[in-house]
Design a protein around this motif. Structure first.
Motif, PDB file in Angstrom:
ATOM      1  N   GLU A 229      -7.246  10.195   1.230  1.00 19.41           N
ATOM      2  CA  GLU A 229      -8.258  10.507   2.252  1.00 19.41           C
ATOM      3  C   GLU A 229      -9.117  11.704   2.046  1.00 19.41           C
ATOM      4  N   LYS A 230     -10.200  11.749   2.265  1.00 19.56           N
ATOM      5  CA  LYS A 230     -10.981  13.152   1.778  1.00 19.56           C
ATOM      6  C   LYS A 230     -11.337  13.796   3.091  1.00 19.56           C
ATOM      7  N   PHE A 231     -11.125  15.220   2.859  1.00 18.84           N
ATOM      8  CA  PHE A 231     -11.609  15.746   4.264  1.00 18.84           C
ATOM      9  C   PHE A 231     -12.327  17.393   3.611  1.00 18.84           C
ATOM     10  N   THR A 232     -12.463  18.093   4.656  1.00 20.66           N
ATOM     11  CA  THR A 232     -13.226  19.410   4.545  1.00 20.66           C
ATOM     12  C   THR A 232     -12.785  19.886   3.318  1.00 20.66           C
ATOM     13  N   LEU A 233     -11.362  20.321   3.360  1.00 21.64           N
ATOM     14  CA  LEU A 233     -10.704  21.145   2.525  1.00 21.64           C
ATOM     15  C   LEU A 233     -10.053  20.566   1.443  1.00 21.64           C
ATOM     16  N   GLY A 234     -10.395  19.311   1.268  1.00 23.73           N
ATOM     17  CA  GLY A 234      -9.577  18.710  -0.111  1.00 23.73           C
ATOM     18  C   GLY A 234      -9.504  17.295   0.138  1.00 23.73           C
ATOM     19  N   THR A 235      -8.114  16.612  -0.431  1.00 20.79           N
ATOM     20  CA  THR A 235      -8.054  15.410  -0.272  1.00 20.79           C
ATOM     21  C   THR A 235      -6.401  15.199   0.265  1.00 20.79           C
ATOM     22  N   GLY A 236      -5.820  14.314   0.782  1.00 15.95           N
ATOM     23  CA  GLY A 236      -4.570  13.932   0.949  1.00 15.95           C
ATOM     24  C   GLY A 236      -4.295  12.571   0.568  1.00 15.95           C
ATOM     25  N   GLU A 237      -3.021  12.383  -0.276  1.00 19.79           N
ATOM     26  CA  GLU A 237      -2.677  11.099  -0.925  1.00 19.79           C
ATOM     27  C   GLU A 237      -1.445  10.739  -0.276  1.00 19.79           C
ATOM     28  N   SER A 238      -1.373   9.397  -0.094  1.00 22.28           N
ATOM     29  CA  SER A 238      -0.284   8.721   0.278  1.00 22.28           C
ATOM     30  C   SER A 238       0.376   7.604  -0.668  1.00 22.28           C
ATOM     31  N   PRO A 239       1.369   7.758  -1.548  1.00 19.95           N
ATOM     32  CA  PRO A 239       1.776   6.680  -2.303  1.00 19.95           C
ATOM     33  C   PRO A 239       2.370   5.376  -1.463  1.00 19.95           C
ATOM     34  N   VAL A 240       2.022   4.235  -1.818  1.00 22.78           N
ATOM     35  CA  VAL A 240       2.495   3.156  -1.082  1.00 22.78           C
ATOM     36  C   VAL A 240       2.591   2.008  -2.094  1.00 22.78           C
ATOM     37  N   THR A 241       3.814   1.138  -1.600  1.00 26.09           N
ATOM     38  CA  THR A 241       4.001  -0.076  -2.399  1.00 26.09           C
ATOM     39  C   THR A 241       3.241  -1.192  -1.484  1.00 26.09           C
ATOM     40  N   ALA A 242       2.131  -1.451  -1.832  1.00 27.61           N
ATOM     41  CA  ALA A 242       1.348  -2.542  -1.015  1.00 27.61           C
ATOM     42  C   ALA A 242       1.281  -3.883  -1.251  1.00 27.61           C
ATOM     43  N   GLN A 243       1.630  -4.540  -0.031  1.00 28.31           N
ATOM     44  CA  GLN A 243       1.527  -6.165  -0.265  1.00 28.31           C
ATOM     45  C   GLN A 243       0.098  -6.448   0.245  1.00 28.31           C
ATOM     46  N   LEU A 244      -0.917  -6.446  -0.399  1.00 26.55           N
ATOM     47  CA  LEU A 244      -2.189  -6.879   0.097  1.00 26.55           C
ATOM     48  C   LEU A 244      -2.318  -8.347   0.326  1.00 26.55           C
ATOM     49  N   TRP A 245      -1.713  -9.322  -0.473  1.00 23.71           N
ATOM     50  CA  TRP A 245      -1.546 -10.557  -0.094  1.00 23.71           C
ATOM     51  C   TRP A 245      -0.951 -10.941   1.303  1.00 23.71           C
ATOM     52  N   THR A 246      -1.565 -11.269   2.222  1.00 20.10           N
ATOM     53  CA  THR A 246      -1.077 -12.037   3.546  1.00 20.10           C
ATOM     54  C   THR A 246      -1.591 -13.208   4.002  1.00 20.10           C
ATOM     55  N   ARG A 247      -1.384 -13.640   5.163  1.00 25.67           N
ATOM     56  CA  ARG A 247      -1.881 -14.884   5.495  1.00 25.67           C
ATOM     57  C   ARG A 247      -3.384 -14.667   5.715  1.00 25.67           C
ATOM     58  N   ASP A 248      -3.792 -13.643   6.400  1.00 28.85           N
ATOM     59  CA  ASP A 248      -5.254 -13.251   6.740  1.00 28.85           C
ATOM     60  C   ASP A 248      -5.871 -13.201   5.378  1.00 28.85           C
ATOM     61  N   ALA A 249      -5.487 -12.572   4.282  1.00 25.20           N
ATOM     62  CA  ALA A 249      -6.096 -12.503   3.305  1.00 25.20           C
ATOM     63  C   ALA A 249      -6.034 -13.946   2.505  1.00 25.20           C
ATOM     64  N   VAL A 250      -5.227 -14.667   2.335  1.00 25.51           N
ATOM     65  CA  VAL A 250      -5.176 -15.992   1.696  1.00 25.51           C
ATOM     66  C   VAL A 250      -6.329 -16.724   2.565  1.00 25.51           C
ATOM     67  N   ALA A 251      -6.329 -16.632   3.752  1.00 32.23           N
ATOM     68  CA  ALA A 251      -7.353 -17.328   4.629  1.00 32.23           C
ATOM     69  C   ALA A 251      -8.772 -17.018   4.310  1.00 32.23           C
ATOM     70  N   CYS A 252      -8.977 -15.814   3.902  1.00 35.84           N
ATOM     71  CA  CYS A 252     -10.213 -15.039   3.495  1.00 35.84           C
ATOM     72  C   CYS A 252     -10.730 -15.879   2.255  1.00 35.84           C
ATOM     73  N   PHE A 253      -9.739 -15.833   1.408  1.00 35.18           N
ATOM     74  CA  PHE A 253     -10.181 -16.071  -0.176  1.00 35.18           C
ATOM     75  C   PHE A 253     -10.643 -17.381  -0.195  1.00 35.18           C
ATOM     76  N   ARG A 254     -10.022 -18.210   0.886  1.00 33.36           N
ATOM     77  CA  ARG A 254     -10.167 -19.668   1.023  1.00 33.36           C
ATOM     78  C   ARG A 254     -11.057 -20.153   1.927  1.00 33.36           C
ATOM     79  N   SER A 255     -11.794 -19.309   2.728  1.00 31.28           N
ATOM     80  CA  SER A 255     -12.535 -19.478   3.543  1.00 31.28           C
ATOM     81  C   SER A 255     -13.877 -20.352   3.449  1.00 31.28           C
ATOM     82  N   ALA A 256     -14.309 -20.424   2.201  1.00 31.26           N
ATOM     83  CA  ALA A 256     -15.685 -21.242   1.377  1.00 31.26           C
ATOM     84  C   ALA A 256     -15.104 -22.011   1.026  1.00 31.26           C
ATOM     85  N   SER A 257     -13.776 -21.917   0.363  1.00 32.44           N
ATOM     86  CA  SER A 257     -13.462 -23.332  -0.559  1.00 32.44           C
ATOM     87  C   SER A 257     -12.009 -23.452  -0.306  1.00 32.44           C
TER      88      SER A 257
END
Length: 372
Positions: A229-257
């Protein structure tokens, strides 16, 4: 609640509740770096072990030597894995011939078994010869500048007439851009594009684009990331273990085919395999193929022959069925079974949690209450 007979269902990857009569499709199991958890990565030894375990394909890292020969190697420096040093691109193929590709491989006991029985860095041509027809091959091009490695790989694929069974990937956008111009190449969209779309779905709840036609997508099921996150006095960081594949993500990737292939990387636990299966992954990358192979054998047998053939044909011994049944998702007529199920034994009924069971004899499978 009375038990209901579980009936096999259609794969979820089309986004539909399954109809009775089939077993939910599992993703193809692909050996990551040919099975880096069991043998020195990207070696013919690893290929042989993973094929014996029953994988559906191999994911191989490729670089090109100074004289234009594509070989299986991943890190920037030969010292990372071998008893040599320097970059692959600074060596001719003959310079690699005597290097031990398993020199740094450490087994579970902390020993270095391949220092006394060395394995070599294979050429791409030799690796293609080692993988039987019918098995998929994913080539991850790991070198810059792009033109050198792309030209070398294209030349070998032409010589081997291997385009039909090979899929191409790179984290380098310059590589995928060049590969996309090659007629007949099955190339993943750029990793940048995949990451951007996954982030938009996760953080903006928006599907702004879909992969180009005739491409596929590959990204980790879970990934260590830093949210900045960027703000006036610098930046803030949050390390995470992200699971970006979700049902919505899969549906998006396959919405055209709806048939867009999705490969989920880093699937190395039973829980992650379950997640990837429910999301509808086309294939998953695993470091240790034996951990997943038994489940795949059962799924394939059930899919091809049904439970009648599974239990009365080649797998007439119910204990064989039990030993192979990890990793299969059973659906009843109303859709996926989310809770525990029970296995009807010749003895009393015991509970079975999906992807984790131990039975001695199986007469049938039914959905049941959470208390068995």
């Amino acid at each position: 609640m009375p038990s209901r007979l579980l009936r096999p269902a259609a794969p979820p990857r089309r986004g539909r509740a399954g109809a009775a009569g089939s077993v939910q499709a599992r993703p193809l199991v692909i050996a990551h770096r040919a099975g880096t958890g069991d043998a020195p990565e990207n070696t013919l030894e690893a290929v042989a072990q993973s094929l014996k375990a029953g994988v559906d394909g191999e994911w191989l890292s490729v670089q090109a030597t100074r004289d234009g020969v594509p070989v299986l190697y991943r890190p920037a420096d030969l010292a990372a894995l071998t008893d040599g040093s320097g970059a692959v691109a600074d060596k001719d193929v003959r310079d690699l011939a005597d290097l031990n590709a398993g020199y740094q491989f450490k087994d579970a006991a902390g020993a270095y078994p391949y220092r006394t029985r060395p394995v070599r860095i294979p050429t791409l041509a030799a690796a293609l010869d080692a993988v039987p027809e019918g098995k998929q091959v994913y080539l991850d091009l790991k070198q810059a500048p792009a033109r050198h490695v792309v030209d070398a790989v294209v030349r070998v694929l032409d010589e081997k007439k291997a385009w039909e069974r090979v899929r191409l990937y790179s984290t380098e956008t310059a590589v995928t851009t060049l590969l996309a111009k090659v007629p007949g190449a099955r190339v993943a969209e750029s990793r940048d594009a995949t990451r951007q779309r996954l982030a938009e779905v996760a953080l903006e709840h928006a599907c702004k684009s879909t992969p180009p036609a005739d491409t596929w997508a590959g990204f980790e099921l879970k990934r260590q990331m830093v949210l900045q996150e960027k703000f006036t006095l610098g930046t803030g960081e949050s390390p995470v273990t992200a699971q970006l594949w979700t049902r919505d993500a899969v549906a998006c990737f396959r919405s055209a085919s709806p048939h867009t292939p999705i490969v989920m990387l880093g699937v190395n636990t039973q829980a992650d395999l379950r997640t990837a299966t429910r999301l509808g992954a086309t294939a998953v990358l695993v470091d240790s193929p034996p951990a997943h192979a038994a489940a795949h054998q059962l799924n394939r047998a059930a899919r091809e022959g049904g439970w009648q053939n599974l239990c009365s044909g080649g797998m007439s011994d119910a204990r064989q069925v039990a030993s192979l049944a990890q990793g299969v998702v059973f659906n009843d007529v109303h859709g996926p079974v989310e809770g525990p199920v029970t296995i009807l034994l010749n003895a009393p009924v015991i509970p079975w949690l999906w992807l984790g069971w131990d039975v001695r004899g199986v007469a049938g499978v039914r959905a049941g209450d959470t208390d068995g």
